[in-house]
Motif scaffolding. Sequence first.
Motif, mmCIF file in Angstrom:
data_model
loop_
_atom_site.group_PDB
_atom_site.id
_atom_site.type_symbol
_atom_site.label_atom_id
_atom_site.label_comp_id
_atom_site.label_asym_id
_atom_site.label_seq_id
_atom_site.Cartn_x
_atom_site.Cartn_y
_atom_site.Cartn_z
ATOM 1 N N PRO A 171 0.827 -1.211 0.000
ATOM 2 C CA PRO A 171 0.000 0.000 0.000
ATOM 3 C C PRO A 171 0.854 1.251 0.000
ATOM 4 N N ARG A 172 0.272 2.338 -0.480
ATOM 5 C CA ARG A 172 0.920 3.640 -0.459
ATOM 6 C C ARG A 172 0.185 4.508 0.563
ATOM 7 N N PHE A 173 0.911 5.447 1.155
ATOM 8 C CA PHE A 173 0.338 6.219 2.256
ATOM 9 C C PHE A 173 0.379 7.713 1.948
ATOM 10 N N TYR A 174 -0.763 8.352 2.148
ATOM 11 C CA TYR A 174 -0.846 9.797 1.967
ATOM 12 C C TYR A 174 -0.875 10.498 3.321
ATOM 13 N N GLU A 175 -0.433 11.743 3.317
ATOM 14 C CA GLU A 175 -0.511 12.567 4.525
ATOM 15 C C GLU A 175 -1.931 13.110 4.680
ATOM 16 N N ASP A 176 -2.465 12.963 5.880
ATOM 17 C CA ASP A 176 -3.841 13.378 6.145
ATOM 18 C C ASP A 176 -3.913 14.908 6.247
ATOM 19 N N ARG A 177 -4.602 15.510 5.301
ATOM 20 C CA ARG A 177 -4.826 16.943 5.356
ATOM 21 C C ARG A 177 -6.249 17.215 5.827
ATOM 22 N N PRO A 178 -6.464 18.264 6.611
ATOM 23 C CA PRO A 178 -5.576 19.369 6.939
ATOM 24 C C PRO A 178 -4.639 19.129 8.127
ATOM 25 N N TYR A 179 -4.757 17.980 8.807
ATOM 26 C CA TYR A 179 -3.906 17.734 9.977
ATOM 27 C C TYR A 179 -2.422 17.897 9.648
ATOM 28 N N ALA A 180 -2.019 17.410 8.468
ATOM 29 C CA ALA A 180 -0.603 17.437 8.102
ATOM 30 C C ALA A 180 -0.077 18.844 7.881
ATOM 31 N N PHE A 181 -0.978 19.815 7.754
ATOM 32 C CA PHE A 181 -0.529 21.210 7.628
ATOM 33 C C PHE A 181 0.012 21.745 8.956
ATOM 34 N N VAL A 182 -0.339 21.103 10.060
ATOM 35 C CA VAL A 182 0.103 21.550 11.387
ATOM 36 C C VAL A 182 1.413 20.835 11.720
ATOM 37 N N PRO A 183 2.550 21.536 11.776
ATOM 38 C CA PRO A 183 3.848 20.870 11.947
ATOM 39 C C PRO A 183 3.921 19.929 13.142
ATOM 40 N N SER A 184 3.335 20.298 14.262
ATOM 41 C CA SER A 184 3.433 19.449 15.451
ATOM 42 C C SER A 184 2.651 18.151 15.288
ATOM 43 N N LEU A 185 1.503 18.203 14.605
ATOM 44 C CA LEU A 185 0.748 16.980 14.361
ATOM 45 C C LEU A 185 1.524 16.053 13.429
ATOM 46 N N ARG A 186 2.149 16.627 12.429
ATOM 47 C CA ARG A 186 2.959 15.819 11.509
ATOM 48 C C ARG A 186 4.167 15.222 12.243
ATOM 49 N N ALA A 187 4.845 16.033 13.043
ATOM 50 C CA ALA A 187 6.024 15.566 13.767
ATOM 51 C C ALA A 187 5.671 14.448 14.741
ATOM 52 N N LEU A 188 4.524 14.565 15.394
ATOM 53 C CA LEU A 188 4.110 13.534 16.347
ATOM 54 C C LEU A 188 3.887 12.206 15.635
ATOM 55 N N ARG A 189 3.232 12.225 14.494
ATOM 56 C CA ARG A 189 2.985 10.961 13.796
ATOM 57 C C ARG A 189 4.287 10.326 13.323
ATOM 58 N N MET A 190 5.219 11.141 12.876
ATOM 59 C CA MET A 190 6.494 10.599 12.416
ATOM 60 C C MET A 190 7.253 9.914 13.559
ATOM 61 N N VAL A 191 7.256 10.535 14.729
ATOM 62 C CA VAL A 191 7.997 9.952 15.844
ATOM 63 C C VAL A 191 7.258 8.723 16.388
ATOM 64 N N GLU A 192 5.933 8.703 16.291
ATOM 65 C CA GLU A 192 5.187 7.502 16.680
ATOM 66 C C GLU A 192 5.568 6.321 15.803
ATOM 67 N N LEU A 193 5.771 6.581 14.520
ATOM 68 C CA LEU A 193 6.055 5.497 13.578
ATOM 69 C C LEU A 193 7.507 5.049 13.631
ATOM 70 N N ILE A 194 8.428 5.997 13.711
ATOM 71 C CA ILE A 194 9.845 5.642 13.616
ATOM 72 C C ILE A 194 10.473 5.435 14.989
ATOM 73 N N GLY A 195 9.822 5.926 16.032
ATOM 74 C CA GLY A 195 10.327 5.736 17.383
ATOM 75 C C GLY A 195 11.219 6.872 17.845
ATOM 76 N N GLY A 196 11.447 6.916 19.144
ATOM 77 C CA GLY A 196 12.299 7.954 19.713
ATOM 78 C C GLY A 196 11.470 9.045 20.358
ATOM 79 N N ARG A 197 12.057 10.217 20.390
ATOM 80 C CA ARG A 197 11.426 11.353 21.051
ATOM 81 C C ARG A 197 11.617 12.592 20.186
ATOM 82 N N ALA A 198 10.597 13.438 20.104
ATOM 83 C CA ALA A 198 10.717 14.669 19.322
ATOM 84 C C ALA A 198 11.731 15.606 19.978
#
Length: 306
Positions: A171-198
Motif C-alpha cells: 500500500p501507499r500512504f498519503y498525509e492526512d490533510r488538513p492535519y498534516a498542515f500543522v507541523p506538530s501533528l505531523r512531527a508527532l505521527r512521524m515519531v510515533e512510527l519511527i520511534g524515539g522522542r521529538a
Amino acid sequence: MLAPHTWFVPGVLREPRFGGSRTGREPRDTAVAVTTTLYLSPRWGDAVLSCAGGICARRGSNTRVVVCTVFARTGDDDLDRSCADEDDTLHAYGIDTLTLDFTAAPARLPEPGYLTSLEAAVDDALADELRKTLATVIARVQPDEVWLPLAIGGDVDHRAVFATRDVFDQPRFYEDRPYAFVPSLRALRMVELIGGRAKSANATAIERELADHGCAMVAPLEARHDIARELARRLGEPHAGEVRALETTVHRHATDALPPACKLISGYATRVRELFGQLSVTELWTQLAADSAGWMEREIRLVPRD
C-alpha cells in the motif's frame, strides 16, 4: 441498481456509484483505462482533502480512480444522504465511489471532540471487521495500487484504516490533510512510527501553530489550550516506533491542477464547513499546499524492520 441511498448491514458495501455521467449512476466505459487506483477515505472527503492533486492527475492519465469512504455513517440519516450526494462532484470528473456502512467516531464514541478521538484506542473487533470488508473491496475493485491515510492527527478513524494496511499488497500512504498542515501533528505521527522522542515540545508554540492553520475541527478555540498541552506531552515522551525508517516522496502537480483540485475539495461542502467554517479552500490550499512550482502532496513509504 439499488437506489443511491440504500444502506446494507454494518460493514457491507453500499451499492457503488459510477463517474462519467450526468446522473453519476451508469458505469463509464473503462476499456481504455489500463490501471485502477483505490483511495481509502476514513470519512467523507478525507481522501480528496489529502490527495485531490493526485486524483486529478490520475484521471487525466486515464487511470480508473475509485474513492471508498469507510466510516460513512454520521449518526444522522439526513446528513448521511447529504454527504453521499456530495460524491457527485467526483462522479462529474469520472471518479467512481464506494461507501462502507461503518459508524464514524463522533457518533460512536461517548463524547464528541478531537481530544476524545485522539485518546480513543482502535477497537480490535472493529479493526478485524474492517479487514474483512476491505478484502471484499479489493476483490471487487481489483486495484493496481491502494492509498491509505498515514493517520497524521491521530483521529481514531484514520488510525483504524491505517491498521488495516496488512490487507494490501504494498500500500501507499498519503498525509492526512488538513492535519498534516500543522507541523506538530505531523512531527508527532512521524515519531510515533519511527520511534524515539521529538526534539522539542512547547505547548505555547503548538497552540500558536494550531491557531495559524485554520482548522476548526483540529483546534476549536475553546479546546485549543488543552489540545496543545496533550500534543506537547505526547511529543515529549519516548515512542517505541513501528517501522525502521520513513521515506518521503513529494509529488508535484502543475499550477493548473489547483482549480480542479480545489473544486473537488469544495464539493464536499458539509465536511469543508465542519473543518474550515467560512474560510476559502482555494485560499487555504494555495497558501499551504502550493508554491511557485505547483500543487504539492507528500507520500510516505514505510520501511519495515528486519
